[in-house]
Design a protein around this motif. Structure first.
Motif, PDB file in Angstrom:
ATOM      1  N   LYS A 199      53.268  80.189  16.723  1.00 16.34           N
ATOM      2  CA  LYS A 199      53.865  81.327  17.166  1.00 16.34           C
ATOM      3  C   LYS A 199      52.758  82.371  17.323  1.00 16.34           C
ATOM      4  CE  LYS A 199      57.285  84.911  16.277  1.00 16.34           C
ATOM      5  NZ  LYS A 199      58.201  85.409  15.049  1.00 16.34           N
ATOM      6  N   PHE A 200      51.682  82.197  16.801  1.00 19.32           N
ATOM      7  CA  PHE A 200      50.654  83.418  16.943  1.00 19.32           C
ATOM      8  C   PHE A 200      49.225  82.515  17.481  1.00 19.32           C
ATOM      9  CE2 PHE A 200      53.155  85.227  13.594  1.00 19.32           C
ATOM     10  CZ  PHE A 200      53.718  86.229  14.318  1.00 19.32           C
ATOM     11  N   GLY A 201      49.828  81.347  18.063  1.00 15.42           N
ATOM     12  CA  GLY A 201      48.650  80.379  18.534  1.00 15.42           C
ATOM     13  C   GLY A 201      47.602  80.122  17.559  1.00 15.42           C
ATOM     14  N   GLU A 202      46.394  80.284  17.868  1.00 17.92           N
ATOM     15  CA  GLU A 202      45.339  79.743  16.954  1.00 17.92           C
ATOM     16  C   GLU A 202      45.197  80.693  15.701  1.00 17.92           C
ATOM     17  OE1 GLU A 202      43.824  76.766  16.582  1.00 17.92           O
ATOM     18  OE2 GLU A 202      45.244  76.293  17.826  1.00 17.92           O
ATOM     19  N   SER A 203      45.742  81.814  15.759  1.00 15.66           N
ATOM     20  CA  SER A 203      45.543  82.686  14.937  1.00 15.66           C
ATOM     21  C   SER A 203      46.200  82.280  13.587  1.00 15.66           C
ATOM     22  CB  SER A 203      46.267  84.285  15.114  1.00 15.66           C
ATOM     23  OG  SER A 203      45.446  84.795  16.031  1.00 15.66           O
ATOM     24  N   GLY A 204      47.142  81.464  13.727  1.00 17.63           N
ATOM     25  CA  GLY A 204      47.970  80.944  12.844  1.00 17.63           C
ATOM     26  C   GLY A 204      47.660  79.495  12.120  1.00 17.63           C
ATOM     27  N   ALA A 205      46.741  79.057  12.653  1.00 18.94           N
ATOM     28  CA  ALA A 205      46.143  77.717  12.358  1.00 18.94           C
ATOM     29  C   ALA A 205      45.863  77.807  10.722  1.00 18.94           C
ATOM     30  CB  ALA A 205      44.796  77.097  12.984  1.00 18.94           C
TER      31      ALA A 205
END
Ligand code: AMP
Ligand code: GLY
Length: 423
Positions: free
Chosen positions: A174-180
């Motif tokens: 949902k937050f792209g790579e920020s949430g990896a």
């Protein structure tokens, strides 16, 4: 001096109005600015994330001083790019901006240097995160590691909600790579205080404290937003709390960043919670808060450019940073439907302002001489007065004169602060 401000929201408008008071400033450019900022600066159609465009403009125009205000360009290294061209800047370089850009970095920094914060675990593997949640204390807080427009924090009241939050970040991206990577942390309780500070990597000077109102609706109901209003000072930030923050949080953070080889120069924002065990850090930001800047900067009596230059030149310890002994209240007027979908392009009309009041425009564009809405948070109305009650009343009196289709604002900005016993 030729000054340039990168960004285009209400915070940038407050910075620009502050800089415009300086006798040293001849011209201010805003990149990109907005339709309201255009009344106080020359807006240039270059996006805040277009680092190449920003650099080329600054070099071509012979900019003397640049203020990089939003998190994205700071995290991308806008200050590094400008400094490489010999342009003096306000704002941290990329290495230091990581204090906001990575929650894992900031949590590990606090743990390593003994700075009080919520207990936490870091996960880059979803299965391990889900397993941890089987036994983690509830409620719990799930945070995306990277920048997520202030939306990457989910407070989960149940185990299922916490798991759903982890899945939304790590599986659905949902937050792209920020949430990896995610941080799962202890849920803290207590009043929240925002403290913005100036620091040149040696000295740190806290500005007047403030209180944000993040939820969309009265009584702290509704969805999280970028901020629906602020007051300053914050009554929970007593002298006692301030002294503890300086000793346990502010100075240790500056020293920790130096020890990590990431000296921080600019505005360091401490999002604090005053818990039963004392003040703890909820988050760091590497920039002025929005809409905190809209109440803090109008109370600054010292010349903003002089203070910013002292940060750049590492002369903050010798520079006076003085705030008025007054109160400020900012009421954000938003488009109906924000923070979800809302209509744009509605004509804004403003009445004559009364009292010590300023309007900081966040989401509006000029078209054919008319000011039209172009964002969710459209503008903030800030009033300054000798009492908090008067600041609140005046801000609301003026907010009521601003009209556009479906405009809405919270009616209880400052109510908690008043109740906490301030005049
Ligand atoms: P942030 O995006 O980091 O500012 O977080 C948004 C909001 O979530 C904060 O202003 C707090 O109200 C809340 N929050 C974040 N972390 C915690 C925590 N550990 N315990 C309780 N509330 C939290
Ligand atoms: N008002 C909160 C922030 O700027 O992050």
């Amino acid at each position: 001096m030729k000054v340039m401000v990168v960004g285009g929201g209400g915070r940038e408008h407050a910075i620009i109005k502050g800089l415009a008071k300086s006798p040293k400033v001849d011209v201010i450019y805003a990149l990109p600015g907005n339709g309201g900022i255009a009344a106080d600066a020359t807006c240039v159609d270059i996006g805040a994330k277009d680092l190449g465009g920003i650099r080329d403009f600054a070099v071509k125009e012979g900019i003397d001083y640049a203020v990089v205000a939003p998190d994205d360009p700071l995290a991308m290294g806008c200050v590094d790019v400008l400094q490489a061209e010999g342009i003096r800047c306000f704002g941290p370089d990329k290495k230091a901006a990581v204090i906001e850009a990575s929650k894992v970095f900031s949590k590990d920094l606090m743990k390593k240097y003994g700075i009080p914060t919520a207990a936490y675990e870091v996960f880059d593997d979803m299965a391990a995160a889900l397993e941890y949640l089987e036994t983690a204390p509830i409620p719990t807080v799930v945070k995306a590691d990277g920048l997520a427009l202030g939306k990457g924090v989910i407070i989960a009241e149940t185990r299922d909600d916490a798991k759903a939050a982890v899945r939304s970040m790590m599986e659905e991206k949902k937050f792209g790579e920020s949430g990896a990577r995610v941080v799962i942390e202890e849920f803290l309780t207590g009043p929240e205080v925002s403290v913005l500070s100036f620091t040149d990597g040696h000295a740190i000077v806290p500005m007047i404290s403030s209180q944000d109102h993040k939820r969309a609706l009265d009584g702290d109901k509704g969805l999280n937003t970028g901020g629906m209003g602020t007051v300053a000072p914050n009554p929970y930030y007593t002298e006692d709390v301030a002294a503890r923050c300086m000793e346990e949080i502010f100075l240790p953070t500056v020293k920790a960043m130096n020890a990590e080889g990431r000296p921080f120069k600019g505005c360091l924002y401490f999002g604090l919670m005053i818990t039963a065990d004392g003040p703890k850090v909820i988050e760091y930001n590497c920039r002025f808060g929005d809409p905190e800047a809209q109440v803090v900067l109008p109370l600054l009596e010292s010349d903003l450019l002089t203070v910013m230059e002292a940060v750049t030149d590492e002369k903050l310890a010798e520079t006076e940073v003085k705030f008025a002994d007054d109160f400020a209240c900012c009421v954000v007027v938003a488009s109906g439907g924000y923070p979800q979908s809302y209509k744009k392009g509605c004509e804004i009309s403003m009445g004559e302002l009364t009292g010590n009041t300023e309007v900081f425009v966040a989401g509006a564009k000029l078209e054919g001489g008319k000011l039209l809405t172009s964002g969710g948070r459209v503008l903030g109305v800030t009033s300054v007065a000798p009492t908090l009650q008067e600041a609140i009343d005046t801000a609301y009196e003026n907010a009521a004169k601003i009209t556009f289709e479906n405009a809405y604002y919270r009616t209880d900005i400052g109510a908690k602060a008043l109740k906490a016993g301030q005049k």
